[in-house]
Design a protein around this motif. Sequence first.
Motif, PDB file in Angstrom:
ATOM      1  N   THR A  88      37.323  43.957  38.076  1.00  0.00           N
ATOM      2  CA  THR A  88      37.790  42.856  37.047  1.00  0.00           C
ATOM      3  C   THR A  88      36.740  42.021  36.810  1.00  0.00           C
ATOM      4  OG1 THR A  88      38.194  41.474  39.017  1.00  0.00           O
ATOM      5  CG2 THR A  88      40.401  42.922  38.406  1.00  0.00           C
ATOM      6  N   HIS A  89      36.831  41.682  35.523  1.00  0.00           N
ATOM      7  CA  HIS A  89      35.722  40.826  34.782  1.00  0.00           C
ATOM      8  C   HIS A  89      36.472  39.666  34.264  1.00  0.00           C
ATOM      9  CE1 HIS A  89      34.269  45.078  34.948  1.00  0.00           C
ATOM     10  NE2 HIS A  89      33.172  44.458  34.818  1.00  0.00           N
ATOM     11  N   ASP A  90      35.589  38.372  34.059  1.00  0.00           N
ATOM     12  CA  ASP A  90      36.167  37.332  33.306  1.00  0.00           C
ATOM     13  C   ASP A  90      36.027  37.285  31.966  1.00  0.00           C
ATOM     14  OD1 ASP A  90      33.319  36.846  32.728  1.00  0.00           O
ATOM     15  OD2 ASP A  90      33.041  35.421  34.014  1.00  0.00           O
ATOM     16  N   ALA A  91      36.362  36.258  31.136  1.00  0.00           N
ATOM     17  CA  ALA A  91      36.504  36.417  29.742  1.00  0.00           C
ATOM     18  C   ALA A  91      35.174  36.781  28.955  1.00  0.00           C
ATOM     19  CB  ALA A  91      37.020  35.091  29.388  1.00  0.00           C
ATOM     20  N   GLN A  92      34.316  36.584  29.840  1.00  0.00           N
ATOM     21  CA  GLN A  92      32.635  36.817  29.130  1.00  0.00           C
ATOM     22  C   GLN A  92      32.255  37.977  29.456  1.00  0.00           C
ATOM     23  OE1 GLN A  92      33.520  33.391  30.866  1.00  0.00           O
ATOM     24  NE2 GLN A  92      33.985  32.959  28.659  1.00  0.00           N
ATOM     25  N   GLY A  93      33.209  38.913  30.322  1.00  0.00           N
ATOM     26  CA  GLY A  93      32.589  40.224  30.578  1.00  0.00           C
ATOM     27  C   GLY A  93      31.627  40.271  31.791  1.00  0.00           C
TER      28      GLY A  93
END
Length: 181
Positions: free
Chosen positions: A90-95
């Motif tokens: 899983t990654h955050d909105a900024q990748g």
Amino acid sequence: MTLEKRPLALTINGQDIGPIDVPAGMPMIHFLHEYLNLTGTHFGCGQGICHACAVMEKRPDGTLAETRTCIFDAHYFNGKSIVTIEGHATHDAQGRLESLTPVQQAFVEHFAFQCGYCTAGFVAGATVFIDELKRAPIRREHLEAAIETALDAHICRCTGYVRYHEAVRQVALATPGCVTD
């Protein structure tokens, strides 16, 4: 001479892709690399034997399957949903990386790779295996044989099999409902 192109639409790592015009007969591994810059899945033998090119296919019934991308052309995947190695964590909105899957984390903890070339295929195979155990648990005494069967088709040229098996065993034993006594 022009290549025949046909539209392709599918879901990769949770994102709808296409329709994109793709040359007929183009292997999926080349589509992933050349059209989407998803290069974590590796081309190994080109004959479907080594499983370095394996990705996870999410079936409509919710089950997972391991599918090789070097022997199936991109259009075989039309309308399907797949997960490449880039789509497991899983990654955050900024990748930025938020968390690895239990299989990936166990592979890191056990240093279950050397060169890493086959790792993407092993992650796909191991994740499918854990999913199968969640649906149909096995007795603890059958776990070793089941891991061997599940990963048997995967070839590691660096001979990292012991570490891969240890990592998968750890995940199976730590995941509630996979193994019974």
